[in-house]
Enzyme design. Structure first.
Site, PDB file in Angstrom:
ATOM      1  CG  PHE A   1      -1.692  -1.309   1.371  1.00 51.01           C
ATOM      2  CD1 PHE A   1      -2.643  -1.723   0.442  1.00 51.01           C
ATOM      3  CD2 PHE A   1      -1.409  -2.145   2.439  1.00 51.01           C
ATOM      4  CE1 PHE A   1      -3.284  -2.951   0.578  1.00 51.01           C
ATOM      5  CE2 PHE A   1      -2.046  -3.371   2.575  1.00 51.01           C
ATOM      6  CZ  PHE A   1      -2.987  -3.773   1.647  1.00 51.01           C
TER       7      PHE A   1
ATOM      8  N   GLY B   1       0.086  -9.257  -3.295  1.00 45.51           N
ATOM      9  CA  GLY B   1      -1.293  -9.663  -3.098  1.00 45.51           C
ATOM     10  C   GLY B   1      -2.228  -9.157  -4.168  1.00 45.51           C
TER      11      GLY B   1
ATOM     12  CB  THR C   1      -6.701 -10.215  -9.534  1.00 43.27           C
ATOM     13  OG1 THR C   1      -6.713  -9.901 -10.927  1.00 43.27           O
ATOM     14  CG2 THR C   1      -6.348 -11.672  -9.350  1.00 43.27           C
TER      15      THR C   1
ATOM     16  CD  GLN D   1      -4.838  -4.304  -6.368  1.00 38.86           C
ATOM     17  OE1 GLN D   1      -4.878  -4.166  -5.150  1.00 38.86           O
ATOM     18  NE2 GLN D   1      -3.853  -3.835  -7.086  1.00 38.86           N
TER      19      GLN D   1
ATOM     20  CD  GLU E   1      -1.440   3.941  -5.771  1.00 36.50           C
ATOM     21  OE1 GLU E   1      -1.721   4.774  -4.905  1.00 36.50           O
ATOM     22  OE2 GLU E   1      -0.340   3.409  -5.855  1.00 36.50           O
TER      23      GLU E   1
END
Ligand code: MOS
Length: 768
Positions: A256, A483, A665, A669, A735
């Protein structure tokens, strides 16, 4: 659409594709069964353990440091302080010519000075046979200080902020017309102040390093988002050749941004191993993470919006004050998204910072944009209220056709469509506009929206691909997997580019011996690696065709690559899938075990030249297009009218992130970003004592990240429209998920209660 898409070659019949499928993560089984090794788990014989001692003053000099009691603890091997630690080379300052300089977490030369620059700075390291002995002995080190006056109170220092000048890495501000005059003249306006607290990183895997020296050669297992930059940074600090440093980190338990820089734990573990001659492991406690790993800047922001009676924005002003540390940290792009989201006639954006005697701020998911979109998108909701307009309708009336600041084209922008899709899935039409007008039993129900915005970046990457006679494909690239599903999506991309099944592709990553890849951060990695991977697959197909054409018997004789497609494990004529040959047959006839293709150069000058070439192209591209992942958040809350308790009850996120390579995935996210945003909005905040600079809540028991019970079902929808300027049409999406979340939540709370909370987090005391 502002640009024609590249034509895809005609296909005779549907080819089985991996891209677009919700394939399970290839590292999933290893992680869930415990066989995946994390940085603190690599076994070394003779392993020693290290623990940190932290300063208890914000600024000053160490006048004495008593290590006798600590050294006497059974099993203690060394106590390192500024009195006996080896010399370190200074940290490099930021340079666009050396991107690895971005990973200097703090400019401090750890244990090479008696100066203290923040409360919590490491002032000693204890190395012992066991972790318990190291941590116990660390408590026995007694440090005496001569304290100096320190500036640590952001609220008090806010007025002393100075403007940020733009540079290659961050933009300072922007100006279009006279926004202050337009605001004063606007028939409808809002002029608001917002604040956000500091936040800290709490990845599930704590920062950990295992370091082992062999002469001047160093092997490091480090919880990092950037193995190559860690390698370069350590080589520089310890004055050894880069080629002798190897960083291995295939699995990282969440980053992160907090693992995007090199912090004290990594450097001091390497130093401890150097001094003791033993492999050393440093696993930071949660408290040590708060003291040695930077967090998100706090902010004070002004957003002022003016509009005509129809809701067309005539003025948009967004200014911010944030902080950096005297020992490092950089301005975060707090006002950046405000230059792209609304077609305002006049715009004024300005960032300001103060330097405090605290640890540097650092990257934290959508640095700047996550807190900046809170203020902007909450203010837009307030303007909608003033105008008596639906907040989505207000946004649609101000949705720009071109980039508002400079009139550049968008590479593609579907925020309008994202709102339409999200509104339908969420059931926005059921919302009654009056605050407090919706109820579910005793609960007040509120619905809020906000926009998400994050620009992608691409960096140079190096990839090799090997196709072997057994039909397997090996992709090698030193990217990192924390991840997100990096290895899985790159496997999907390679499978389609070569026309082979996903299961036959293996991806090697997470080791600095592999071809160099950029950091996993800034939503850069997937597109950056994909660009090089696609080029390498093209090269490989060319080599395969050349090999085939050398033989008289091949059906590919006389064929050109642009008339062929990769499918069914080989190359076949477009429109005639029967005419062609399998790769394994080509290799077999040529007597070759495998064929390799490499893109980019791995080491030395070649890498620099490649980087410069790449950046030139990237900057040219950026002069031409403005591109960003965008989205629309829809949040539903329930608020207890008596206690002020807020429960987030439903969430729908609708995104324009370009092509979705893997919906499973990608959804994880974006959902993760929303969860992190819920924490930012509702419960997280780092409490810093304004007198001493001491972090008062450095633990998960007092710094409240969302738990399962705080997180509602989160639905994610995509437009899945390719960005014509990006590889395979994909934009980064790591993000964007968190941007706008806090605003959607605050707007929903207002709809439920009629109360505007402009100071995060939205704790219940602010609603009573
Ligand atoms: Mo991201 S904040 O660059 O990991």
């Amino acid at each position: 659409m502002t640009q024609t898409q590249t034509e895809s070659p005609p296909r005779s019949e549907a080819k089985e594709l991996s891209v677009g499928k919700p394939i399970d993560r290839v590292d999933g089984t290893a992680k869930t069964t415990g066989t995946a090794l994390f940085s603190a788990e690599y076994p070394y014989p003779d392993l020693a353990h290290a623990a940190l001692v932290h300063a208890t003053v914000a600024r000053g000099r160490i006048t004495a440091i008593d290590t006798a009691d600590a050294s006497a603890v059974e099993g203690v091997l060394a106590v390192l302080t500024h009195e006996n630690a080896p010399a370190l080379k200074p940290a490099p300052s930021l340079s666009p010519l050396n991107l690895s300089s971005m990973v200097s977490g703090a400019s401090l030369n750890y244990l090479n000075t008696d100066e203290v620059h923040w409360n919590g700075q490491p002032v000693a390291v204890v190395v012992a046979e066991t972790l318990d002995a190291a941590r116990h002995a660390a408590l026995l080190v007694r440090v005496t200080y001569d304290p100096l006056p320190a500036t640590v109170d952001f609220a008090a220092e806010e007025k002393n902020a100075t403007p940020v000048k733009g540079d290659l890495v961050s933009s300072g501000g922007a100006k279009k017309g006279d926004a202050e005059a337009a605001l004063a003249a606007a028939p409808v306006s809002v002029d608001l102040r917002f604040t956000t607290p500091p936040y800290h990183h709490n990845a599930i895997e704590p920062h950990a390093t295992t370091a082992a020296w062999d002469g001047d050669r160093l092997t490091v297992h480090d919880a990092t988002q950037s193995i190559d930059w860690v390698r370069r940074h350590l080589a520089l600090r310890f004055d050894v050749p880069v080629a002798g440093v190897r960083v291995i980190a295939p699995h990282v338990g969440g980053g992160f941004g907090g693992k995007g820089s090199v912090w004290a734990g990594t450097i001091l573990a390497v130093m401890a191993a150097r001094v003791t001659g033993r492999p050393v492991r440093m696993v930071l406690t949660r408290e040590s993470i708060y003291h040695t790993v930077g967090g998100r800047t706090p902010s004070a922001q002004r957003v002022a919006l003016g509009a005509d009676a129809d809701g067309r924005m005539t003025a948009l002003i967004h200014t911010s004050v944030a902080r950096v540390g005297r020992v490092g940290g950089r301005p975060e792009p707090v006002t950046a998204a405000s230059g792209h989201l609304y077609d305002a006639a006049t715009i004024l954006l300005q960032q300001n910072t103060v330097e405090l005697d605290l640890l540097s701020n650092t990257f934290m998911r959508a640095p700047g944009e996550s807190i900046g979109t809170f203020a902007l998108e909450a203010a837009v909701d307030e303007l909608a209220g003033e105008l008596g307009l639906d907040p989505i309708e207000l946004r649609m009336r101000n949705e720009p056709a071109k980039n508002p600041i400079d009139g550049k084209d968008f590479s593609n922008r579907m925020l309008r469509e994202a709102y339409a899709l999200g509104a339908e899935k969420f059931g926005w039409s059921r919302r009654t506009p009056q605050p407090g007008s919706m109820r579910d039993g005793r609960w007040l129900v509120g619905m809020g929206v906000a926009s998400a915005y994050h620009p992608p970046v691409q960096l140079n990457a190096n990839v090799t691909v090997r196709l072997s006679i057994d039909g397997t494909v090996m992709v090698r690239c030193g990217f990192q997997e924390m991840g997100m599903g990096g290895a899985t999506v790159q496997g999907q991309i390679a499978a389609d580019a070569l026309g082979v099944p996903f299961a036959s592709v293996k991806v090697e990553y997470g080791d600095s011996e592999l071809p160099i890849a950029p950091m996993a951060g800034g939503a850069t990695q997937t597109a950056s690696v994909a660009t090089a991977l696609l080029a390498a697959c093209d090269k490989l197909k060319r080599s395969m065709l050349a090999l085939a054409r050398r033989s008289g018997e091949s059906p590919l004789r006389g064929q050109r690559l642009d008339r062929l497609e990769a499918r069914d494990g080989g190359l076949y004529q477009i429109g005639k899938p029967g005419v062609g040959e399998k790769y394994t047959d080509i290799l077999g006839r040529a007597g070759r075990p495998s064929v390799d293709a490499a893109v980019g150069s791995d080491t030395g000058l070649g890498a620099v030249a490649g980087q410069v070439r790449f950046m030139t192209k990237f900057l040219r591209d950026r002069r031409r297009w403005v591109k960003a992942a965008t989205g629309a958040h829809f949040c539903e809350v329930r608020v207890d009218p008596d206690t002020g308790e807020v429960r987030v009850s439903r969430w729908v996120g609708s995104f324009d992130v370009g092509t979705v390579i893997n919906p499973k995935t990608a959804t994880s996210q974006l959902r993760g970003g929303i969860v992190m945003g819920i924490g930012m909005a509702m419960s997280e905040q780092t409490l810093i004592d304004p007198r001493t600079g001491r972090i008062m809540n450095p633990s998960l028991s007092e710094y409240h990240v969302p738990v399962h019970a705080d997180v509602p079902p989160i639905e994610i929808h995509y437009l899945n429209e390719p960005d014509p300027t990006m590889p395979l049409g994909l934009r980064g999406l790591g993000e964007v998920g968190i941007t706008g979340v806090a605003a959607a939540l605050a707007n929903a709370v207002h709809h439920a209660t009629g109360r505007r909370v402009r100071d995060l987090p939205i704790t219940l005391d602010k609603l009573l």
